[in-house]
Design an enzyme around this catalytic site. Structure first.
Site, PDB file in Angstrom:
ATOM      1  N   ARG A 121      25.437  34.640  97.263  1.00 33.17           N
ATOM      2  CA  ARG A 121      25.412  34.105  95.884  1.00 33.17           C
ATOM      3  C   ARG A 121      24.937  32.658  95.817  1.00 33.17           C
ATOM      4  O   ARG A 121      25.278  31.916  94.895  1.00 33.17           O
ATOM      5  CB  ARG A 121      26.771  34.266  95.204  1.00 33.17           C
ATOM      6  CG  ARG A 121      27.185  35.704  95.136  1.00 33.17           C
ATOM      7  CD  ARG A 121      28.260  35.966  94.118  1.00 33.17           C
ATOM      8  NE  ARG A 121      28.441  37.401  93.983  1.00 33.17           N
ATOM      9  CZ  ARG A 121      29.187  38.142  94.781  1.00 33.17           C
ATOM     10  NH1 ARG A 121      29.836  37.575  95.780  1.00 33.17           N
ATOM     11  NH2 ARG A 121      29.290  39.433  94.603  1.00 33.17           N
ATOM     12  N   LYS A 143      11.298  26.831  91.088  1.00 32.34           N
ATOM     13  CA  LYS A 143      10.835  28.200  90.813  1.00 32.34           C
ATOM     14  C   LYS A 143      10.734  28.937  92.138  1.00 32.34           C
ATOM     15  O   LYS A 143      10.081  28.461  93.070  1.00 32.34           O
ATOM     16  CB  LYS A 143       9.460  28.191  90.139  1.00 32.34           C
ATOM     17  CG  LYS A 143       9.518  27.993  88.638  1.00 32.34           C
ATOM     18  CD  LYS A 143       8.154  28.257  88.035  1.00 32.34           C
ATOM     19  CE  LYS A 143       8.158  28.015  86.553  1.00 32.34           C
ATOM     20  NZ  LYS A 143       6.821  28.185  85.967  1.00 32.34           N
ATOM     21  N   GLU A 185      -4.692  22.294  92.199  1.00 35.49           N
ATOM     22  CA  GLU A 185      -3.423  21.933  91.537  1.00 35.49           C
ATOM     23  C   GLU A 185      -3.318  20.413  91.357  1.00 35.49           C
ATOM     24  O   GLU A 185      -2.674  19.944  90.426  1.00 35.49           O
ATOM     25  CB  GLU A 185      -2.216  22.468  92.331  1.00 35.49           C
ATOM     26  CG  GLU A 185      -2.208  23.984  92.548  1.00 35.49           C
ATOM     27  CD  GLU A 185      -1.646  24.793  91.356  1.00 35.49           C
ATOM     28  OE1 GLU A 185      -1.327  24.202  90.309  1.00 35.49           O
ATOM     29  OE2 GLU A 185      -1.542  26.024  91.504  1.00 35.49           O
ATOM     30  N   LYS A 226       5.178  16.003  88.088  1.00 37.79           N
ATOM     31  CA  LYS A 226       5.925  17.261  88.045  1.00 37.79           C
ATOM     32  C   LYS A 226       7.423  16.990  87.892  1.00 37.79           C
ATOM     33  O   LYS A 226       8.110  17.680  87.126  1.00 37.79           O
ATOM     34  CB  LYS A 226       5.656  18.106  89.294  1.00 37.79           C
ATOM     35  CG  LYS A 226       6.459  19.391  89.257  1.00 37.79           C
ATOM     36  CD  LYS A 226       5.730  20.602  89.658  1.00 37.79           C
ATOM     37  CE  LYS A 226       6.586  21.849  89.406  1.00 37.79           C
ATOM     38  NZ  LYS A 226       6.126  23.018  90.072  1.00 37.79           N
ATOM     39  N   GLU A 236      11.519  25.911  81.585  1.00 37.12           N
ATOM     40  CA  GLU A 236      10.246  26.258  80.945  1.00 37.12           C
ATOM     41  C   GLU A 236      10.440  26.873  79.559  1.00 37.12           C
ATOM     42  O   GLU A 236       9.951  27.961  79.252  1.00 37.12           O
ATOM     43  CB  GLU A 236       9.434  27.211  81.840  1.00 37.12           C
ATOM     44  CG  GLU A 236       7.962  27.248  81.451  1.00 37.12           C
ATOM     45  CD  GLU A 236       7.114  28.080  82.400  1.00 37.12           C
ATOM     46  OE1 GLU A 236       7.140  27.828  83.609  1.00 37.12           O
ATOM     47  OE2 GLU A 236       6.422  28.975  81.901  1.00 37.12           O
ATOM     48  N   ARG A 240       7.131  22.510  80.251  1.00 32.40           N
ATOM     49  CA  ARG A 240       6.829  22.925  81.632  1.00 32.40           C
ATOM     50  C   ARG A 240       5.716  23.969  81.668  1.00 32.40           C
ATOM     51  O   ARG A 240       4.996  24.085  82.662  1.00 32.40           O
ATOM     52  CB  ARG A 240       8.089  23.445  82.331  1.00 32.40           C
ATOM     53  CG  ARG A 240       7.834  23.784  83.790  1.00 32.40           C
ATOM     54  CD  ARG A 240       9.100  23.977  84.598  1.00 32.40           C
ATOM     55  NE  ARG A 240       8.772  24.327  85.971  1.00 32.40           N
ATOM     56  CZ  ARG A 240       9.636  24.395  86.957  1.00 32.40           C
ATOM     57  NH1 ARG A 240      10.905  24.114  86.744  1.00 32.40           N
ATOM     58  NH2 ARG A 240       9.232  24.725  88.181  1.00 32.40           N
ATOM     59  N   ASN A 244       1.165  25.692  83.738  1.00 33.99           N
ATOM     60  CA  ASN A 244       0.473  26.977  83.912  1.00 33.99           C
ATOM     61  C   ASN A 244      -0.988  26.898  83.469  1.00 33.99           C
ATOM     62  O   ASN A 244      -1.646  27.936  83.357  1.00 33.99           O
ATOM     63  CB  ASN A 244       1.185  28.077  83.115  1.00 33.99           C
ATOM     64  CG  ASN A 244       2.587  28.333  83.637  1.00 33.99           C
ATOM     65  OD1 ASN A 244       2.828  28.223  84.830  1.00 33.99           O
ATOM     66  ND2 ASN A 244       3.507  28.646  82.750  1.00 33.99           N
ATOM     67  N   HIS A 247      -3.508  29.317  84.767  1.00 29.81           N
ATOM     68  CA  HIS A 247      -2.806  30.363  85.511  1.00 29.81           C
ATOM     69  C   HIS A 247      -2.870  31.738  84.854  1.00 29.81           C
ATOM     70  O   HIS A 247      -2.721  32.741  85.540  1.00 29.81           O
ATOM     71  CB  HIS A 247      -1.350  29.966  85.759  1.00 29.81           C
ATOM     72  CG  HIS A 247      -1.196  28.954  86.866  1.00 29.81           C
ATOM     73  ND1 HIS A 247      -1.781  27.693  86.824  1.00 29.81           N
ATOM     74  CD2 HIS A 247      -0.541  29.007  88.055  1.00 29.81           C
ATOM     75  CE1 HIS A 247      -1.463  27.040  87.930  1.00 29.81           C
ATOM     76  NE2 HIS A 247      -0.725  27.809  88.696  1.00 29.81           N
ATOM     77  N   HIS A 251      -4.167  34.123  87.387  1.00 28.90           N
ATOM     78  CA  HIS A 251      -3.326  35.192  87.958  1.00 28.90           C
ATOM     79  C   HIS A 251      -3.981  36.557  87.777  1.00 28.90           C
ATOM     80  O   HIS A 251      -3.912  37.411  88.666  1.00 28.90           O
ATOM     81  CB  HIS A 251      -1.953  35.215  87.283  1.00 28.90           C
ATOM     82  CG  HIS A 251      -0.993  34.197  87.834  1.00 28.90           C
ATOM     83  ND1 HIS A 251       0.221  33.942  87.262  1.00 28.90           N
ATOM     84  CD2 HIS A 251      -1.079  33.382  88.910  1.00 28.90           C
ATOM     85  CE1 HIS A 251       0.856  33.017  87.953  1.00 28.90           C
ATOM     86  NE2 HIS A 251       0.085  32.650  88.964  1.00 28.90           N
TER      87      HIS A 251
HETATM   88  N1  GLY Z   1       4.073  25.927  89.240  1.00 29.56           N
HETATM   89  C1  GLY Z   1       4.457  25.780  87.884  1.00 29.56           C
HETATM   90  C2  GLY Z   1       5.865  25.351  87.697  1.00 29.56           C
HETATM   91  O1  GLY Z   1       6.532  24.999  88.643  1.00 29.56           O
HETATM   92  O2  GLY Z   1       6.357  25.355  86.585  1.00 29.56           O
END
Ligand code: GLY
Length: 368
Positions: A121, A143, A185, A226, A236, A240, A244, A247, A251
Site C-alpha cells: 500500500r 505520475k 521535452e 515543472k 492535473e 498541468r 501535454n 502529446h 501518443h
Molecule cells: N509529463 C507530464 C506531466 O508530468 O504532467
C-alpha cells in the site's frame, strides 16, 4: 556544483537535485530516506553502465542496497512488467521502512513508481533519472503508470518520489538519438510557457547537446518550470495539462507505430508539437511564421516534424482518430488539445471538433 529545486507539495514536498557527479553522493543523499532495505531498479542498458557504481555509493553509506534489473524497452511498461517487478521487489524484502530507487529512464521511472505506490500500500521511492527526457519531465511530479492495449499510460497513479537526483554526467553515455528525443521535452518547456527560454535554446542548443554548464542550465530551467506547475496543480485539474503539449497527436502516432523504436516517445512529442502549432495556425490562433519557427527549431536539431518523417509510415487519418479518441485527454466526447496563441503561450482547449482534427490529419498525410 549542484542546484536544489524544491517541489512544494505540503507533507509530500521533496527536492530535485541537478548537477554533475551526483551518483558519487547517492549514499549521503538517500541515507535520510533509507532506514531499511533499498531496492534499486534498473534496466539491462542502464545496469551495464551505472548500477554497480550506484549500489557501491549506497553501500559506502551503510545502505543495504538490492539491485533489480528489468528488460529494457517500452514493452516492460506493461502489466507483465509490473508483475515481474512486483515479484522481484517483494523477494528483496523491501517494506515501508525501506526505499525503492528508480535508476533509469522514463520506462523504469514510471513502472517503478507505480510498483512502489502499490506494494504494501505504498513504499517511498526516489527517482534517479538517467535520460534527458526523464531528468526534465517524467521523474518530477509523481505520475507513474504502465501502457495497456488501449494506449499509453492509461493505467497509473500519482505517487510522488521523496527525492529526485538528476546527475547530468549520466547523460554522457546516452545515445545521441535518445538525447535528441529527450530534447523535445526541453523545447516543450519553452514552447508552452517560456518564450525567453525558447529563444535561448534556439541560440544555445548545440551547447546543450555538447554538455557542460549550458546542459545543466537547461535541465534546471525545465525542472524549475515543472516543479512550479506541479506545485500549483498536482492532480492535473488545470494548468498541468499544458505539459501535454504535443502529446495527444504524439501518443496516437506513437501507438500507431506500436510503441516501437521506429519512433521514440520524444520524437513523437516533437512531431505532435509541430502538429499542434500547425493546427493552431490553421484555426487562426497563432501566425503561420510563429508556428513555422517552433517546427523549424525542432527540425534543426534533427527531430521529426512531419508525418512523412516517420520511418515506415503512420496509420491513416481514421486509425489516428481512433487512437486520439482513446487518449485519456478526451472528456465527455469532446477532444481536448493543448493549443497555442504564440511561442510560450499554450492553453487548454476542451472543445476541439473531431471532424476538424480529422480533416487536418488527412491533409497532412496527403502532403507526402
Ligand atoms: N509529463 C507530464 C506531466 O508530468 O504532467
Amino acid at each position: 556544483m549542484s542546484e536544489i529545486i524544491p517541489v512544494g507539495l505540503g507533507e509530500r514536498s521533496y527536492e530535485i537535485h541537478v548537477g554533475s557527479g551526483l551518483v558519487a553522493k547517492a549514499g549521503v543523499l538517500l541515507k535520510p530516506f533509507a532506514s531499511g532495505i533499498v531496492a534499486v531498479v534498473s534496466d539491462t542498458n542502464v545496469a551495464k553502465l551505472h548500477l554497480d557504481r550506484f549500489c557501491a555509493a549506497l553501500r559506502a553509506a551503510q545502505i543495504d542496497a538490492r539491485p533489480i534489473t528489468m528488460p529494457s524497452g517500452e514493452s516492460t511498461k506493461s502489466f507483465a512488467g509490473l508483475e515481474q517487478l512486483s515479484s522481484a521487489l517483494l523477494n528483496t524484502g523491501v517494506d515501508r521502512g525501506g526505499l525503492i530507487v528508480a535508476l533509469g529512464g522514463g520506462v523504469v521511472g514510471d513502472l517503478t513508481g507505480l510498483a512502489a505506490g502499490l506494494l504494501k500500500r505504498g513504499i517511498d521511492f526516489a527517482q534517479v533519472p538517467t535520460t534527458l527526457l526523464a531528468q526534465v519531465d517524467s521523474s518530477v511530479g509523481g505520475k507513474t503508470g504502465i501502457n495497456s492495449r488501449q494506449g499509453k499510460n492509461l493505467v497509473g497513479a500519482f505517487h510522488q518520489p521523496v527525492l529526485v537526483m538528476a546527475d547530468t554526467a549520466l547523460l554522457d553515455t546516452l545515445p545521441k538519438r535518445e538525447f535528441r528525443a529527450g530534447y523535445a521535452e526541453v523545447a516543450k518547456f519553452g514552447l508552452l510557457g517560456d518564450a525567453a527560454f525558447f529563444a535561448w535554446l534556439e541560440k544555445n542548443w548545440p551547447d546543450v547537446f555538447a554538455g557542460g554548464p549550458a546542459r545543466e542550465h537547461a535541465i534546471a530551467v525545465c525542472c524549475r518550470g515543472k516543479a512550479a506547475i506541479v506545485a500549483r496543480d498536482e492532480r492535473e485539474t488545470g494548468e498541468r495539462a499544458l505539459l501535454n503539449l504535443g502529446h495527444t497527436f504524439g501518443h496516437a502516432i506513437e501507438a500507431g507505430c506500436g510503441f516501437s523504436d521506429r519512433l521514440l516517445h520524444g520524437e513523437a512529442v516533437a512531431l505532435g508539437m509541430a502538429l499542434a502549432f500547425e493546427f493552431s495556425a490553421r484555426k487562426g490562433l497563432i501566425g503561420a511564421p510563429e508556428a513555422a519557427r517552433a517546427a523549424n527549431h525542432l527540425a534543426a536539431v534533427g527531430l521529426p516534424t512531419h508525418l512523412k518523417d516517420v520511418p515506415g509510415g503512420t496509420p491513416g487519418a481514421d486509425a489516428l482518430m481512433d487512437l486520439i479518441a482513446q487518449d485519456k485527454k478526451v472528456r465527455r466526447g469532446t477532444l481536448t488539445f493543448i493549443l497555442v496563441r504564440d511561442i510560450g503561450r499554450a492553453f487548454v482547449e476542451n472543445n476541439v471538433d473531431a471532424a476538424e482534427v480529422r480533416a487536418f490529419l488527412s491533409d497532412k498525410l496527403a502532403e507526402r
